[in-house]
Each structure stands twice: as C-alpha cells, then as structure tokens.
Design an enzyme around this catalytic site. Structure first.
Site, PDB file in Angstrom:
ATOM      1  NE  ARG A  35       8.403  10.589 -20.355  1.00 32.54           N
ATOM      2  CZ  ARG A  35       8.982  11.560 -18.770  1.00 32.54           C
ATOM      3  NH1 ARG A  35       8.308  11.483 -18.379  1.00 32.54           N
ATOM      4  NH2 ARG A  35      10.212  10.474 -18.492  1.00 32.54           N
ATOM      5  CB  CYS A  65       6.137   7.327 -13.125  1.00 33.40           C
ATOM      6  SG  CYS A  65       7.027   8.653 -10.916  1.00 33.40           S
TER       7      CYS A  65
END
Length: 279
Positions: free
Chosen positions: A178, A238
């Site tokens: 990601r 995050c």
C-alpha cells in the site's frame, strides 16, 4: 503501574478495585463485529469501546476515516465506565493489537498514564487460561479529568509544511504494498506522502502475535531511522490513524518516547487532490 504492555498473567493478578478493562475488538469490513463478539464472550468486567463511535470523531469527507474524537466527549465516555485518575486501564482486541493501541494512545492524549495494551490480546488471554463471561459489566460512574497530554498530534497543515522544511520524518505504518501504491483497496488514491519512510506495523510482532522484546524493537527502529535519531522528530501515520498507534506503542516499548501522530493520515491526505502523492 503498567504504561505500555501487560501480559495475561499480570492482568490476571491485578486487583479489580481500580482496574478498568477495555474491549476494543473491531473489524473494518464488519463494523458490528466487536459489539457482537463482546456480547458473546469477553474478559470479565470488560467494557466495550467501538472504534467508530467511541475512539473516533465525526467524519466530514476531508478529515480521514477515523478522525480523533472530541476529547471532552471521550472523557465523559471514560468516566461513565469508571476511569478516573487512579485507574489502571488495560485495552485489548483480537487482532494484532492495533485497536487496543488506538485506545492506549487516546488515553495518553488525554493525560492518563496508567494504561497498557494486553500483549497478545484476547487469544493470549484465552490460551493462558483466562476466564471469560458474557455478563454486562457493572458501571461505576465517575469523573475523568483531562490532564496535560502525554502524546501529541500534528495536523495536515504541519505535514504539508514539512514537505519543504523537513523538520520531522513521517513514518507510514501501512503494508509495503500500500505504501508503494500497489493493490490499494481501502482509500480512493494509492501511494504515500512524499518523503515518508515505511514501517509496517505488523513488523512489531513476533510469530506468536506478541510485541518483540524492547531491545529488538530498538535495533529495528534504529535500522530504519538511524542510530541516535530524535524520537521528537518522528511523526507516525497510516491509513486512518489507527495502526500508526501500534508503531507509537512499539517505539515507547523500545524506549523512544516523544514521537507524534498524524491522526488524519493517508485517508485525510489523499482527500485533497492538491496534496502531492508519491508512488
């Protein structure tokens, strides 16, 4: 006093008089999962806190998927389940500890030091022979007083300004895929904040899903950030400000106190097409 981690054996040995246990189980794809799991079976006396309703604030489409809750509202919620200045709080979940770490960070953000994450979570508790029940926990309502924060946060403006100033290093807790912009399935834009480093939060755990020893964590963080780095120069993010708390806790265990959280994280950052993206 436990301020980072607590083992199942240590938790079992605590007196229940000043103890408040928080069940933070949650699944992103099943928002009602944690409440149902708690109703079916939980550590005796544990109170359930929902990531979306208790541990996050209202979303407006531009502040991320899990913005910080209003501090006063959270203080009322904590007081309603018996958390006061003398309480030892223990948070757990049944994942990798990321939701419990979010609760840990939030209590410290409100100035409460005596809060720890159950190492290994609900599975470790059960494996160690810990008791469970399905009883509705008793409430001992009190006043939770907000005190000077033990954890600090930065906003998107500070992260934007840092692209030029480089006053701090951003550490992204998402998976390497990601981070690189590969296989993004949660947020509408793939990639990462320019200049960010990557430390997948699962790297903090051993094969048994418990936090690695402090010395090992310390060595790994120094390998990423350089020996002698200043923890105050580190900002964690995050996808939505949850798993970043796992990295914050890992640094605290390693003896690196003082790093900060960017709560909006990637889901807030990528909501503005004017903000740069790196892949």
């Amino acid at each position: 006093m436990y301020t980072t981690l607590i083992s199942p054996a240590q938790l079992a040995g605590l007196s229940s008089e000043r103890l408040v246990v928080l069940d933070c189980r949650f699944q992103l794809d099943q928002p009602d999962y944690g409440h149902a799991a708690h109703a079916a079976s939980h550590i005796p006396g544990a109170h359930y806190l929902h990531l979306d309703y208790h541990l996050s604030g209202s979303k407006n489409g531009h502040n991320g998927r899990h913005p910080l809750p209003d501090g006063q509202r959270l203080a009322v919620d904590l007081g309603a389940i018996g958390v006061d200045e003398d309480s030892q709080v223990v948070a757990y979940d049944d994942g990798a500890g990321q939701y419990a770490a979010r609760a840990w960070w939030l209590l410290r953000w409100l100035g409460h030091e005596q809060v720890a994450v159950l190492d290994g979570g609900f599975a470790a508790w059960r494996a160690g022979g810990g008791a469970v029940d399905a009883k509705t926990p008793q409430r001992r309502s009190c006043r939770f007083a907000i005190r000077p924060p033990l954890q600090q946060a930065v906003d998107a403006g500070a992260v934007q300004a840092n692209l030029a100033s480089r006053d701090f290093t951003v550490v992204d807790a998402r998976s390497g895929e990601r981070f690189r912009g590969i296989g993004e399935t949660i947020d509408p834009v793939a990639g990462h904040i320019p200049g960010a480093a990557n430390r997948f939060f699962m790297s903090n755990l051993d094969a048994g899903q418990r936090y690695k020893p402090a010395a090992q964590l310390r060595a790994e963080w120094e390998a990423l950030l350089g020996a002698g780095f200043d923890p105050a120069s580190i900002v964690h993010q995050c996808g939505s400000g949850v798993t970043a708390c796992h990295n914050l806790l890992a640094m605290e265990i390693a003896g690196f106190s003082g790093s900060r959280l960017y709560p909006g994280s990637w889901s807030e950052w990528c909501s503005d097409p004017a903000r740069p993206v790196e892949r």
